[in-house]
Design an enzyme around this catalytic site. Structure first.
Site, PDB file in Angstrom:
ATOM      1  CG  HIS A  79     -26.448   6.765   9.829  1.00 26.44           C
ATOM      2  ND1 HIS A  79     -26.400   7.325  11.071  1.00 26.44           N
ATOM      3  CD2 HIS A  79     -27.430   6.194   9.918  1.00 26.44           C
ATOM      4  CE1 HIS A  79     -27.043   6.561  11.708  1.00 26.44           C
ATOM      5  NE2 HIS A  79     -27.949   5.847  10.947  1.00 26.44           N
ATOM      6  CG  ASP A 105     -29.907   2.745   9.580  1.00 28.26           C
ATOM      7  OD1 ASP A 105     -29.379   2.541  10.645  1.00 28.26           O
ATOM      8  OD2 ASP A 105     -30.137   3.915   9.260  1.00 28.26           O
ATOM      9  CG  HIS A 147     -32.417   6.114  19.236  1.00 29.70           C
ATOM     10  ND1 HIS A 147     -32.969   7.327  18.564  1.00 29.70           N
ATOM     11  CD2 HIS A 147     -31.523   5.640  18.088  1.00 29.70           C
ATOM     12  CE1 HIS A 147     -32.512   7.470  17.437  1.00 29.70           C
ATOM     13  NE2 HIS A 147     -31.770   6.383  17.146  1.00 29.70           N
ATOM     14  CD  GLU A 163     -30.552   8.093  10.011  1.00 28.38           C
ATOM     15  OE1 GLU A 163     -31.456   7.246   9.619  1.00 28.38           O
ATOM     16  OE2 GLU A 163     -30.018   8.289  11.288  1.00 28.38           O
ATOM     17  CD  GLU A 164     -29.813   8.736  14.555  1.00 30.71           C
ATOM     18  OE1 GLU A 164     -30.844   8.684  14.673  1.00 30.71           O
ATOM     19  OE2 GLU A 164     -29.301   7.163  14.624  1.00 30.71           O
ATOM     20  CG  ASP A 187     -29.133   3.844  14.784  1.00 25.56           C
ATOM     21  OD1 ASP A 187     -28.729   4.125  13.685  1.00 25.56           O
ATOM     22  OD2 ASP A 187     -30.240   4.380  15.277  1.00 25.56           O
TER      23      ASP A 187
END
Length: 370
Positions: A77, A249, A336, A226-227, A192
């Site tokens: 993603h 991922d 994150h 996606e998030e 990510d």
């Protein structure tokens, strides 16, 4: 006489690959505004595919053998967590809302880019000096929260902010980009999951350069959003209607302090990609990929997931009439944050596991349970 050290294995990553890795991760691609990153990704991918398309919300797809009826997806993603401008005070301070699972605790004193209507506006997350926070023993020291964090772009009135092209709804990303550390570690703001986009593009490159012919149509999918709930994968899975999906991922390096291995399992950077068991992960496809890893001597680690994987695997698995799907994750530290960290060898091994799995897969591979 001391035994001579074995020659270091040649990397599968070329100088051009590494240039793309840096450039792609330095390109801002926030949730709902992924277009800049998708342009960089597609430009790199085009020499290695037969055709491509982009769906209405920006998911980009490169295709090899587009006429073949049997369809295999490899997917990552494209989006990164970010903020939205939510309120501009009369004094010119800017308050925010989350766009995805952005961590408010790391925000104080960070530099950011506000993606305004007139272009990029630089700003900082302001925070009171330690002297003022600790100066009154009767008052508890404040902790950062979404509702007490603000951006300061140098403007001292709402009008001055708006004259810069900043308004409610503008997206905000952190400034930090790609860098290299000792012992083959990389850091970036958005591994990510732009590392997933990088790895599937490298799979396409290897197929082209090694002149491999696949007995199926291959769809290299870089999904958006996606998030905020796997939305891009949900849309593109309905459009492609794949027969098999291999999703990549990130997953947590649980050797990091303050992470419980009892809760999260044991995964470490530098020890290979992680394979997951979960209801959405197709058991026979997982066994197939595991067998490939064993035969090709690719190290893997294992993780158990629960009701959902929390990745685009869920969207592909449960789309249409069901699609056998497997999740191959790369271990990551500090998810994150602006210093997400991973190891070069894991990138290479994840690429090779996807690549070798595609070479072993055929439309006749038995993925039936009964």
């Amino acid at each position: 006489m001391a035994k001579a050290k074995a020659a270091k294995k040649k990397s599968i990553l070329t100088e051009k690959s590494l240039e793309f890795l840096r450039n792609y991760h330095n390109t801002h691609s926030p949730v709902g505004f992924e277009i800049s990153g998708q342009k960089v990704w597609l430009e790199y991918l085009k020499p290695y595919i037969d055709t491509h398309f982009v769906d209405p919300y920006g998911t980009a797809v490169g295709v090899i053998n587009p006429e073949h009826p049997f369809k295999v997806v490899i997917e990552g993603h494209a989006d990164e967590i970010s903020w939205f401008v939510n309120y501009i005070s009369p004094e010119g301070l800017i308050y925010l809302k989350r766009n995805g699972g952005v961590d408010h605790q790391i925000a104080p004193a960070k530099r950011v880019f506000i993606h305004g209507k007139k272009g990029i506006v630089k700003a900082v997350f302001g925070w009171p000096a330690i002297h003022t926070r600790l100066g009154n023993p009767d008052v508890k020291e404040p902790s950062p929260r979404v509702d007490n964090l603000w951006l300061d772009c140098g403007a001292r009135s709402k009008k001055e902010v708006e004259e810069l092209g900043v308004k409610v709804g503008c997206v905000v990303t952190y400034e930090e980009g790609f860098d290299e550390l000792a012992h083959d570690y990389y850091i970036a703001r958005a591994f990510d999951n732009r590392i997933g986009g990088f790895m599937i593009a490298e799979v396409a490159r290897l197929l082209k350069e090694n002149k491999k012919k696949l007995p199926f149509g291959l769809y290299i999918v870089n999904a958006v959003q996606e998030e905020i709930g796997l939305r891009g994968a949900e849309m593109i899975a309905r459009r492609i209607k794949p027969d098999v999906a291999i999703v990549t991922d990130v997953t947590h390096d649980t050797t990091t302090p303050m992470i419980s291995k009892i809760v999260e399992g044991e995964i470490a950077c530098g020890k290979g990609p992680s394979l997951a068991t979960a209801p959405a992960v197709h058991n026979k496809l997982l066994d197939f990929v595991t067998d490939v890893a064993e035969k090709k001597k690719i190290p893997v680690q294992w993780r158990s997931l629960s009701r959902s994987t929390g990745t685009d695997t869920d969207s592909f698995a449960y789309a249409n009439d069901g699609c056998p799907s497997v999740l191959i994750s790369i271990p990551l530290r500090y998810m994150h944050t602006t210093v997400e960290m991973l190891h070069k060898s894991d990138i290479e091994n994840t690429i090779m596991l996807i690549y070798e799995s595609l070479l072993a897969l055929t439309p006749k591979t038995n993925l039936r349970y009964l």
